[in-house]
Each structure stands twice: as structure tokens, then as C-alpha cells.
Design a protein around this motif. Structure first.
Motif, PDB file in Angstrom:
ATOM      1  N   ARG A  52      44.436  39.032  43.273  1.00  0.00           N
ATOM      2  CA  ARG A  52      43.451  37.947  43.295  1.00  0.00           C
ATOM      3  C   ARG A  52      42.756  37.844  44.652  1.00  0.00           C
ATOM      4  NH1 ARG A  52      47.526  33.655  40.239  1.00  0.00           N
ATOM      5  NH2 ARG A  52      47.382  34.632  38.163  1.00  0.00           N
TER       6      ARG A  52
ATOM      7  N   THR B 289      36.144  38.613  37.925  1.00  0.00           N
ATOM      8  CA  THR B 289      37.394  38.161  38.538  1.00  0.00           C
ATOM      9  C   THR B 289      38.035  37.045  37.720  1.00  0.00           C
ATOM     10  OG1 THR B 289      36.689  38.784  40.771  1.00  0.00           O
ATOM     11  CG2 THR B 289      38.374  37.078  40.595  1.00  0.00           C
TER      12      THR B 289
ATOM     13  N   TRP C 131      41.844  37.198  35.907  1.00  0.00           N
ATOM     14  CA  TRP C 131      42.679  36.445  36.843  1.00  0.00           C
ATOM     15  C   TRP C 131      44.155  36.469  36.466  1.00  0.00           C
ATOM     16  CZ3 TRP C 131      41.295  34.792  41.484  1.00  0.00           C
ATOM     17  CH2 TRP C 131      42.076  33.852  42.154  1.00  0.00           C
TER      18      TRP C 131
END
Length: 406
Positions: free
Chosen positions: A78, A176, A180
Motif C-alpha cells: 500500500r 490502488t 487495496w
């Protein structure tokens, strides 16, 4: 606990690879011509920025090798994706080539960490699943390339290089969010000793290492300058359109080459893929026009991920110690050397640059042909003693492709 559907894991991993590699790393290729015209970036400086990114990628890959715990950390995945998004968004805020170089260096390191985390996750969580699933996940790199190329193609009609970088950052942020919750590889269980001695495969691995390192040199030149080269011969949207085709051709390539690797000799397929790639790289330098540009894009896109699939799987088949790490390091060094080697030629345009890259890839094909001589196709793989339910180690899984019965 595994995902209820393996395709859910494939989708998350593909999205992470699309963000980290397809957009975060390769969006520079379609934006480069816009920076030449709008930001006054010289061809030599463009090559230097590419080299900075590849140095960062090597550093990130080495970090993953030296500290394996990084590759199993959700926080690293992340954080790397957020760092990557931030570097893309910061590119338009300066005209300093030194700052651009630092940003591309950081982006390269983040891309590498995203790649190793996503790859480890695939190899671990899909190890008992049909091998083509991982191939489709690695096709996410091509999907990211296609998305970023399409984005720049649309934006170039009303925006500039700054708009392109900000749009790329927004796309990376969306990807993203979608990946996640990707679960990295679990911590490895204790393993017993090998039940037999490793076969001596040094001479074959040496030829493979040379071939894959040369491929790193040749492919990255095309991967960096193909759009700019096409734009010189066919101004307008042709270059960006070609980059979209590169991505679309790359999406199924890993799964398809992996499937072929179960039927035919991997060394032979590797040599074939490299010859096809060399033809694709040389095509726009030998013949102008839209047809040549798009043909080049399809040939290049259909092979550059497939070559990695075949090379890393061959290294795992040979059971050479730390084959994946060594091949990845050689490939990364080749990527650093590529833009530096062609920098003196860029003053004369991109034609000589592409021809040199094609010759290097042909040399890689020659090394792969040497690999075929006496290759141990039916070498017996000695399994490790492992806990029940774990069928093979990550290295034996072939990294990006299934273990074949050549």
C-alpha cells in the motif's frame, strides 16, 4: 483463508500490476513526446530520466531480495502504491530535470516492490490452481499500459504534459483503491532438506542469464522510445495509439506463452519470441507509416511479457539456486544499460536506436538458441519435504509460468 473465487485474487493482483507497472512505470513512454514539445526536454535528458527509473527498479528489486519480509507486507504494497501515485502527481510541479530524475528513481523502486509483492501473492495463493490464472494476472501489466496509452491519446487533443501526468496519478489512485485488499504471500513454513542433490545446470543457466540480460537491454529501449520514434515518422495520435496496442497485445500474452510452454520446448519458444520481438522493434525503423507502427506495437506487446514468462520458468526448471533473483537482477542491469548505450545515437533521431535495440534482442535470441543444445527437458524435479497441502516451492512454480513437461 483464500478468496472464495480465484478470479477475485487474479483481478486484485492484475490491478496492482496495472498500477505499479503498466501505469506507474510505463506511462512515461507515451508522455515523453509531450515533454519534448511542451517542457523542452531533450532526447538525452529523456534517456537519463528513463535510466533513473530503471536504477530505482533495481534498488527496489534488491530490497525485496535482501529483506524478503518486505514482499509479504500489506503495508509495503500500500505504501509503495501511494508513493507511486505521489511521484506521478508531483512531476508537473517542476521543470528541474534533477527533481524529475529523483521522482522517477522513487517511482522505479515503488514499482519493483509492488511487482514482487503481487508476484509473491500470486505464486502463493494460486499455487494449486490452473497455471493460466497467474498468466492472466500478469497480463495486468499490459492492461495498465493500454489504459495509460488510451488516457494520453485522449488528453493530447486538449491537454499538455502536465495534464497527462496528473491524469496518470488519478488513474493510479483508482487502481490502488481497487487492489487495496490484495493479500500478500504468507510467511513461509519450515522446510525439510532436499531429498536429492541438485543437478549441475550451470552451462544452460549461463546461456539463459546472458540471453535475459541482453533482452533487458534491447526491450527497454523500445519500451522507452517506441512512441517517440513512431511520432517522428507519423505525427499525431499514431504513436499513442500504437502504445495502446502494445498494452492490448500484452494482456493475453503471458497466459498464451505459458500454455505453449507446456507443449513445446521452452528454450525454442524463448528464441522464437525474441526473434519476433526483434522484428517488431526494427519494423518502424525500416518502414514508415501507420501499418508498420501498429504492426510493431502488436509484435512487441505480444512478446515482452511472454519472454519474461519463458525465461523465468526455464530458470526454475533448471533448479539453479536463486534463479529468479539472479535473472531479475541481470534483467534490471540490462534495463539500466539500454538507455545509456543508445544515448549517443539519439542526436540522430530514433531510427538507429531501434535498429541497435533489435540487434541486441537478436543476440539474446542467439544465446537462447545455444541454450537448446543438450537442454535437460526431462530433468526430474526433486521435491522438497513440505507441509501437507503445499505442492511446490515458489521457485519450482516457475515464477511467471507453469512447470512444463517439455
Amino acid at each position: 483463508m483464500r478468496d472464495s473465487s480465484p478470479w477475485a485474487h487474479v483481478a486484485r493482483a492484475a490491478t496492482a500490476l496495472a498500477a505499479g507497472m503498466g501505469v506507474g512505470r510505463f506511462v512515461y513512454t507515451p508522455i515523453l513526446p509531450l515533454m519534448h514539445t511542451g517542457a523542452g526536454l531533450s532526447a538525452a535528458s529523456g534517456a537519463n530520466l528513463a535510466t533513473a527509473n530503471y536504477v530505482g527498479y533495481l534498488l527496489g528489486a534488491l530490497a525485496g531480495i535482501l529483506a524478503p519480509a518486505l514482499t509479504r507486507s500489506p503495508a509495503v504494497l500500500r505504501g509503495s502504491l501511494l508513493l507511486l501515485t505521489g511521484t506521478l502527481a508531483t512531476m508537473p510541479l517542476t521543470h528541474s530535470t534533477a527533481v524529475w530524475a529523483l521522482l522517477r528513481l522513487a517511482a522505479g523502486a515503488a514499482s519493483a516492490l509492488v511487482f514482487v509483492v503481487a508476484a509473491g501473492s500470486l505464486l502463493h495463493h494460486l499455487r494449486d490452481r490452473p497455471p493460466h490464472l497467474s498468466g492472466w494476472a500478469f497480463g495486468g501489466v499490459g492492461g495498465g499500459i493500454a489504459l495509460s496509452g488510451l488516457l494520453v491519446l485522449v488528453l493530447r487533443s486538449f491537454g499538455d504534459w502536465r495534464t497527462a501526468w496528473w491524469a496518470a496519478a488519478a488513474l493510479t489512485a483508482l487502481l490502488t483503491a481497487a487492489c487495496w485488499n490484495l493479500r500478500p504471500e504468507a510467511a513461509p513454513a519450515a522446510r525439510g532438506a532436499e531429498s536429492g542433490a541438485r543437478p549441475r545446470t550451470h552451462r544452460w543457466f549461463g546461456a539463459l542469464f546472458v540471453s535475459y540480460t541482453l533482452e533487458g537491454v534491447g526491450y527497454i529501449v523500445a519500451g522507452t522510445f517506441l512512441v517517440a520514434a513512431i511520432g517522428q515518422e507519423a505525427p499525431g495520435p499514431v504513436g499513442s495509439g500504437a502504445w495502446v496496442l502494445v498494452g492490448l497485445a500484452a494482456v493475453p500474452s503471458s497466459a498464451l506463452w505459458a500454455r505453449l510452454g507446456r507443449r513445446w520446448s521452452r528454450p525454442g519458444l524463448l528464441a522464437t519470441a525474441l526473434v519476433v520481438q526483434a522484428a517488431g522493434i526494427a519494423l518502424p525503423a525500416l518502414a514508415g507509416g501507420t501499418a508498420a507502427a501498429y504492426g510493431s506495437a502488436v509484435l512487441f506487446g505480444a512478446t515482452f511479457i511472454g519472454v519474461s514468462t519463458l525465461a523465468l520458468a526455464t530458470g526454475a526448471h533448471l533448479r539453479f539456486p536463486r534463479s529468479v533473483a539472479l535473472l531479475t537482477a541481470g534483467y534490471s542491469v540490462g534495463q539500466i544499460l539500454g538507455p545509456l548505450a543508445v544515448a549517443p545515437l539519439l542526436h540522430h533521431g530514433y531510427r538507429q536506436t531501434l535498429l541497435l535495440a533489435a540487434l541486441v534482442v537478436l543476440a539474446a535470441a542467439a544465446a537462447a538458441a545455444v541454450l537448446r543444445v543438450g537442454f535437460p527437458h526431462h530433468m526430474v524435479v526433486t521435491r522438497r519435504t513440505e507441509p501437507a497441502g503445499r505442492r511446490q516451492s515458489n521457485e519450482e512454480a516457475g515464477a511467471l509460468a507453469p512447470h512444463s513437461a517439455d
